[in-house]
Design an enzyme around this catalytic site. Structure first.
Site, PDB file in Angstrom:
ATOM      1  N   ARG A   1       0.880  -1.180   0.000  1.00 50.92           N
ATOM      2  CA  ARG A   1       0.000   0.000   0.000  1.00 50.92           C
ATOM      3  C   ARG A   1       0.909   1.219   0.000  1.00 50.92           C
ATOM      4  O   ARG A   1       1.733   1.382   0.903  1.00 50.92           O
ATOM      5  CB  ARG A   1      -0.906   0.011   1.227  1.00 50.92           C
ATOM      6  CG  ARG A   1      -1.581   1.343   1.442  1.00 50.92           C
ATOM      7  CD  ARG A   1      -2.666   1.321   2.484  1.00 50.92           C
ATOM      8  NE  ARG A   1      -3.840   0.619   1.997  1.00 50.92           N
ATOM      9  CZ  ARG A   1      -5.042   0.719   2.572  1.00 50.92           C
ATOM     10  NH1 ARG A   1      -5.225   1.488   3.618  1.00 50.92           N
ATOM     11  NH2 ARG A   1      -6.071   0.047   2.090  1.00 50.92           N
TER      12      ARG A   1
ATOM     13  N   HIS B   1      -7.634   1.013  -6.128  1.00 50.91           N
ATOM     14  CA  HIS B   1      -7.826   0.141  -4.942  1.00 50.91           C
ATOM     15  C   HIS B   1      -8.574  -1.114  -5.419  1.00 50.91           C
ATOM     16  O   HIS B   1      -9.729  -1.340  -5.089  1.00 50.91           O
ATOM     17  CB  HIS B   1      -8.620   0.892  -3.879  1.00 50.91           C
ATOM     18  CG  HIS B   1      -8.588   0.268  -2.513  1.00 50.91           C
ATOM     19  ND1 HIS B   1      -7.828  -0.864  -2.221  1.00 50.91           N
ATOM     20  CD2 HIS B   1      -9.206   0.606  -1.357  1.00 50.91           C
ATOM     21  CE1 HIS B   1      -8.002  -1.162  -0.944  1.00 50.91           C
ATOM     22  NE2 HIS B   1      -8.835  -0.304  -0.400  1.00 50.91           N
TER      23      HIS B   1
ATOM     24  N   GLN C   1     -10.453  -3.719  -3.041  1.00 46.25           N
ATOM     25  CA  GLN C   1     -11.713  -3.240  -2.477  1.00 46.25           C
ATOM     26  C   GLN C   1     -12.851  -3.363  -3.489  1.00 46.25           C
ATOM     27  O   GLN C   1     -13.931  -3.874  -3.162  1.00 46.25           O
ATOM     28  CB  GLN C   1     -11.560  -1.772  -2.044  1.00 46.25           C
ATOM     29  CG  GLN C   1     -12.819  -1.199  -1.437  1.00 46.25           C
ATOM     30  CD  GLN C   1     -13.184  -1.848  -0.107  1.00 46.25           C
ATOM     31  OE1 GLN C   1     -12.392  -1.828   0.821  1.00 46.25           O
ATOM     32  NE2 GLN C   1     -14.375  -2.438  -0.010  1.00 46.25           N
TER      33      GLN C   1
ATOM     34  N   ASP D   1     -17.188   7.313  -1.030  1.00 43.89           N
ATOM     35  CA  ASP D   1     -15.900   7.204  -0.341  1.00 43.89           C
ATOM     36  C   ASP D   1     -15.614   8.582   0.267  1.00 43.89           C
ATOM     37  O   ASP D   1     -16.288   9.568  -0.052  1.00 43.89           O
ATOM     38  CB  ASP D   1     -14.803   6.792  -1.358  1.00 43.89           C
ATOM     39  CG  ASP D   1     -13.444   6.534  -0.719  1.00 43.89           C
ATOM     40  OD1 ASP D   1     -13.388   6.356   0.519  1.00 43.89           O
ATOM     41  OD2 ASP D   1     -12.434   6.533  -1.458  1.00 43.89           O
TER      42      ASP D   1
ATOM     43  N   CYS E   1     -16.591   1.761   1.407  1.00 40.00           N
ATOM     44  CA  CYS E   1     -15.370   0.953   1.609  1.00 40.00           C
ATOM     45  C   CYS E   1     -14.786   1.135   3.000  1.00 40.00           C
ATOM     46  O   CYS E   1     -13.999   0.302   3.446  1.00 40.00           O
ATOM     47  CB  CYS E   1     -14.335   1.275   0.539  1.00 40.00           C
ATOM     48  SG  CYS E   1     -13.718   2.964   0.610  1.00 40.00           S
TER      49      CYS E   1
ATOM     50  N   ARG F   1     -13.657  -8.567   2.426  1.00 41.14           N
ATOM     51  CA  ARG F   1     -12.262  -8.361   2.033  1.00 41.14           C
ATOM     52  C   ARG F   1     -11.454  -9.616   2.369  1.00 41.14           C
ATOM     53  O   ARG F   1     -10.585 -10.034   1.593  1.00 41.14           O
ATOM     54  CB  ARG F   1     -11.661  -7.156   2.785  1.00 41.14           C
ATOM     55  CG  ARG F   1     -12.190  -5.786   2.384  1.00 41.14           C
ATOM     56  CD  ARG F   1     -11.729  -5.339   1.018  1.00 41.14           C
ATOM     57  NE  ARG F   1     -10.287  -5.244   0.887  1.00 41.14           N
ATOM     58  CZ  ARG F   1      -9.552  -4.213   1.313  1.00 41.14           C
ATOM     59  NH1 ARG F   1     -10.116  -3.172   1.882  1.00 41.14           N
ATOM     60  NH2 ARG F   1      -8.235  -4.205   1.125  1.00 41.14           N
TER      61      ARG F   1
END
Ligand code: CP
Ligand code: NVA
Length: 312
Positions: free
Chosen positions: A101, A128, A131, A226, A266, A294
């Site tokens: 990340r 991402h 996700q 988001d 998310c 996830r």
């Protein structure tokens, strides 16, 4: 199949479908897979904070019989400027896969190019993919849909044209979604990705960028949002609160959406900004199932990438 998972666009629709099918099996009967990655290690490089990504990958490796090694950039040579090219070559001699990340997407690409083991994108400023793949899994699971049912499926994304919006564009292209993104001027998703939509319009996926959240939400089966300020944009938070006011999932949007819409987030969520507290609480079961998923989806990803490595 690609050695890595940096971007949904790197994997074919069939490969992604196999991954989602495996994730369903893993969720239903995790004990069947408890030793499938015995003896395998995953290095996890974090240059940004994380709750879900770190814990789901770490627990996921453990549940598959392997282990994860957490590498914060603050406490490794990565944070002191050791080139990623060297980190990739060193880690490839110790571990069976690397999750990273970071900020610049190019760093993930560099790492993957120099690593001989699979590299997984755990979020960059650009994408991402773990996700959004999980979000697709969650939609299918909650509505009992096949992947083919997602052709023309209306998804609204309300807010910043950020890494999540960009990954939703890739998902729209892969799965034929009808995606509408509502964002303020100057905060659009990546231009290259939007151009790709025009070039590949024949595969059924459609993406429209609009200004009015109501226009995006109209008739949508899924409302998705988001944060207004992503990690690394903390200095812009005050200005973004002004610019994004109104780009919020609220009662008005729910009213104009399709019948019984799903609401996805998310996480982490900022109640009163991109989503109201009351909408968040009404959909909390779905949102936390999305977070749980996830684990299952990434376990499938780890099995596909790290088992493949064993066979080669
Ligand atoms: N959604 C997500 O990636 O959460 P974390 O930042 O906590 O990993
Ligand atoms: N866009 C957010 C996603 C967090 C999971 C960020 O990059 O901070």
């Amino acid at each position: 199949m690609n050695k890595d998972f940096l971007d949904l666009a790197q994997w074919s629709r069939d490969e992604l479908e196999s991954l989602l099918t495996l994730a369903t099996e893993l969720k239903a009967a995790p004990e069947k897979f408890s030793q499938i990655l015995a003896g395998k290690s995953l290095a996890m490089i974090f240059k940004k904070s994380s709750t879900r990504t770190r814990v789901s990958f770490e627990v996921g490796m453990f549940q598959l019989g392997g282990q994860a090694v957490f590498m914060s950039s603050a406490h490794t040579q990565v944070g002191r400027g050791e080139p990623l090219e060297d980190t990739a070559r060193v880690l490839s001699r110790y571990v069976d896969g690397i999750m990273i990340r970071t900020f610049e997407h190019s760093e993930v690409v560099t790492l993957a190019r120099h690593a001989t083991v699979p590299v997984i994108n755990g979020l960059t400023d650009f994408l991402h993919p773990c996700q959004v793949l999980t979000d697709i899994f969650t939609i299918k699971e909650r509505l009992g849909l096949a992947l083919s049912d997602l052709s023309g499926f209306k998804v609204a994304y309300i807010g910043d044209g950020n890494n999540m919006a960009n990954s939703w564009i890739n998902a729209a292209l892969r799965f034929g979604l009808d995606l509408r993104i509502a964002c303020p001027p100057g905060y659009e998703p990546d231009t290259t990705l939007l151009e790709r939509v025009n070039q590949q319009a024949d595969n059924g996926g459609q993406v429209a960028v609009v200004r009015d959240p109501l226009e995006a939400a109209k008739g949508a089966a899924v409302l998705n949002t988001d944060v207004w300020a992503s990690m690394g944009q903390e200095d812009e938070a005050v200005e973004r609160r002004r610019v994004f006011a109104g780009y919020q999932i609220n009662e008005e949007l729910l009213q104009i959406a399709g019948q019984k819409p799903l609401v996805l987030h998310c996480l982490p969520a900022h109640r009163g900004e991109e989503i109201t507290a009351s909408v968040f609480e009404r959909y909390q079961d779905l949102i936390f199932t999305q977070a749980e998923n996830r684990l299952h989806v990434q376990k499938a990803l780890l099995v596909m990438l790290l088992k493949k490595e064993e066979k080669s």
